[in-house]
Write an enzyme that holds these catalytic residues in place. Structure first.
Site, PDB file in Angstrom:
ATOM      1  N   SER A 120     -43.707 -21.586   5.935  1.00 14.94           N
ATOM      2  CA  SER A 120     -42.590 -21.075   5.134  1.00 14.94           C
ATOM      3  C   SER A 120     -41.786 -22.118   4.382  1.00 14.94           C
ATOM      4  O   SER A 120     -40.884 -21.755   3.614  1.00 14.94           O
ATOM      5  CB  SER A 120     -41.639 -20.253   6.023  1.00 14.94           C
ATOM      6  OG  SER A 120     -42.193 -18.979   6.281  1.00 14.94           O
ATOM      7  N   LYS A 123     -41.396 -21.670   0.670  1.00 16.23           N
ATOM      8  CA  LYS A 123     -40.334 -20.889   0.035  1.00 16.23           C
ATOM      9  C   LYS A 123     -39.338 -21.755  -0.729  1.00 16.23           C
ATOM     10  O   LYS A 123     -38.574 -21.235  -1.546  1.00 16.23           O
ATOM     11  CB  LYS A 123     -39.631 -20.019   1.080  1.00 16.23           C
ATOM     12  CG  LYS A 123     -40.548 -18.949   1.685  1.00 16.23           C
ATOM     13  CD  LYS A 123     -39.808 -18.084   2.699  1.00 16.23           C
ATOM     14  CE  LYS A 123     -40.678 -16.926   3.183  1.00 16.23           C
ATOM     15  NZ  LYS A 123     -41.547 -17.269   4.308  1.00 16.23           N
ATOM     16  N   SER A 178     -36.128 -16.020   6.087  1.00 15.80           N
ATOM     17  CA  SER A 178     -37.521 -16.374   5.778  1.00 15.80           C
ATOM     18  C   SER A 178     -38.369 -15.118   5.636  1.00 15.80           C
ATOM     19  O   SER A 178     -39.527 -15.061   6.078  1.00 15.80           O
ATOM     20  CB  SER A 178     -38.117 -17.296   6.861  1.00 15.80           C
ATOM     21  OG  SER A 178     -39.232 -17.985   6.353  1.00 15.80           O
ATOM     22  N   LYS A 290     -35.352 -26.071   5.343  1.00 17.02           N
ATOM     23  CA  LYS A 290     -36.174 -24.868   5.526  1.00 17.02           C
ATOM     24  C   LYS A 290     -37.157 -25.108   6.670  1.00 17.02           C
ATOM     25  O   LYS A 290     -37.777 -26.162   6.759  1.00 17.02           O
ATOM     26  CB  LYS A 290     -36.940 -24.532   4.245  1.00 17.02           C
ATOM     27  CG  LYS A 290     -37.733 -23.233   4.342  1.00 17.02           C
ATOM     28  CD  LYS A 290     -36.799 -22.032   4.353  1.00 17.02           C
ATOM     29  CE  LYS A 290     -37.541 -20.728   4.668  1.00 17.02           C
ATOM     30  NZ  LYS A 290     -37.840 -20.582   6.125  1.00 17.02           N
TER      31      LYS A 290
END
Length: 410
Positions: A120, A123, A178, A290
């Site tokens: 993720s 992202k 997320s 993140k």
């Protein structure tokens, strides 16, 4: 008589030409590049000694077979004050980089050019493109494809076909929760489909200088063709955190998402533990980041931090639950280096020329990666750019021409 005269004339002409050549050599001395700067001579194998078919050396673990010697010029320019000693941290994760966010230079790297699944942290690229190409007040309408085209167990906001959120609300759902369905919805909003958005992601990656990155979705869910490197991910993160919208979203601890068809209003919280002051892993100065995890990627983590005017980015990939400890160790190390006022610190890092991914790098005798720096190897001069990569077929910032192999054209 005639023969003797001819010989005498030949001797006079030869002597004159010899004297002329001596005079020319003394009047036009050889000019070394980057005059008056710190220079370093490396006797070990380097760019000038590469043989056809030679395998790349690991960027982070290969030590040169001979220690590089420091020239008298370098010794004369060193400060008289004692330099700080900073030990290089031991990182358990398979891949990691520490980047100076201001210059893009790597201060630490481990398998920085190796390909890994990002999960993720993908992202960050999605958020950057959305921030650049849309307005926060735009309305995102979710399609059936966006909300159902997900693997089992994927994190979502439980969005349904026909649900509507603003781009701003979606960005918080994307980066804090997320949510993978939100990533799909944003991708469709920007370019009509996930595949078209993936093309934008790859184009942006190339624009940012990424060399070993390929994205096939906006969320980072498992796909064998979806990969990046720690170095490339740091380049992406640097651009993302330089975007005010992305930086604001990624530094937010909690945000309320309004009610949708299948869920009431709910509060989403930042998954990056080092941002939350109530968490034991909190790190003062962490401004955003993140998290990521899939079965194939392991733990991945991107962190952006500021302290005393210095800005650092840490990327951790393929970790087995050591991502926070590794990040803390690299931030401590980075801020110690920056706090010393110079990259000239005593470390245990490798020294000499190292090749990775077809690119040459150079680690100085103090263990730091050389950036904006001249190195002399095998009687040839080479220049390391701002990101540490050896430049080729270009003009250096100080105005010297390099040929296709990176050698200064004297």
């Amino acid at each position: 008589m005639t023969k003797k005269t001819c010989r005498l004339i030949s001797l006079i002409i030869g002597f004159t030409m010899f004297a002329s050549s001596i005079s020319y050599a003394t009047e036009v001395p050889t000019v070394q590049p980057f005059p008056g700067s710190v220079k370093e001579t490396q006797a070990a194998d380097g760019p000038g000694a590469v043989k056809s078919g030679q395998a790349d050396k690991p960027l982070d673990s290969q030590k040169s077979t001979e220690a590089s010697t420091t020239t008298s010029t370098e010794k004369s320019t060193e400060k008289s004050t004692e330099t700080s000693t900073v030990g290089v941290p031991q990182i358990s994760s398979e891949g990691a980089v520490l980047m100076d966010a201001d210059t893009g230079a790597l201060l630490y790297s481990k398998n920085s050019e190796a390909k890994y699944y990002p999960a993720s942290i993908t992202k960050l690229m999605t958020a950057l493109l959305v921030a650049e190409r849309t307005s926060l007040t735009d309305t995102v309408t979710f399609s059936k494809t966006a909300t159902t085209n997900l693997e089992a167990g994927a994190v979502t906001l439980n969005m349904a076909e026909g649900d509507k959120l603003t781009v701003e609300q979606c960005l918080y759902g994307l980066m804090l929760k997320s949510a993978n369905d939100v990533a799909n919805g944003l991708a469709e909003h920007v370019s009509g489909s996930v595949s078209s958005f993936s093309q934008l992601m790859n184009a942006k990656a190339k624009e940012l200088g990424c060399t070993n990155t390929n994205f096939v979705n906006p969320n980072g869910l498992n796909n064998s063709n979806h990969y990046t490197t720690p170095h490339d991910m740091a380049r992406i993160a640097r651009a993302a955190f330089n975007n005010n919208v992305v930086q604001k979203v990624c530094s937010t601890v909690r945000y309320q998402i309004p009610a949708t068809k299948k869920a009431g209003a709910r509060t989403v919280t930042m998954g990056h533990k080092m941002i939350n002051s109530s968490d034991s892993r909190y790190y003062p100065g962490v401004m955003g980041g993140k998290t990521g995890f899939t079965s194939l990627a392991g733990n991945t983590l991107v962190t952006y931090a500021q302290k005393d005017g210095s800005r650092l980015i840490v990327v951790i990939m393929k970790s087995k639950s050591t991502h926070y400890d590794d990040t803390k160790a690299l931030l401590d190390y980075g801020f110690a280096i920056k706090g010393a006022g110079s990259s000239r610190v005593n470390t245990n890092a490798s020294t000499g020329w190292v090749q990775s991914g077809g690119t040459w790098f150079y680690y100085r005798t103090d263990g730091a990666m050389a950036c904006n720096y001249w190195v002399k190897t095998n009687e040839k001069w080479y220049y390391l750019g701002s990101d540490g990569a050896m430049l080729k077929d270009t003009v250096t910032p100080d105005g010297y021409r390099l040929d296709a192999s990176g050698v200064w054209i004297s």
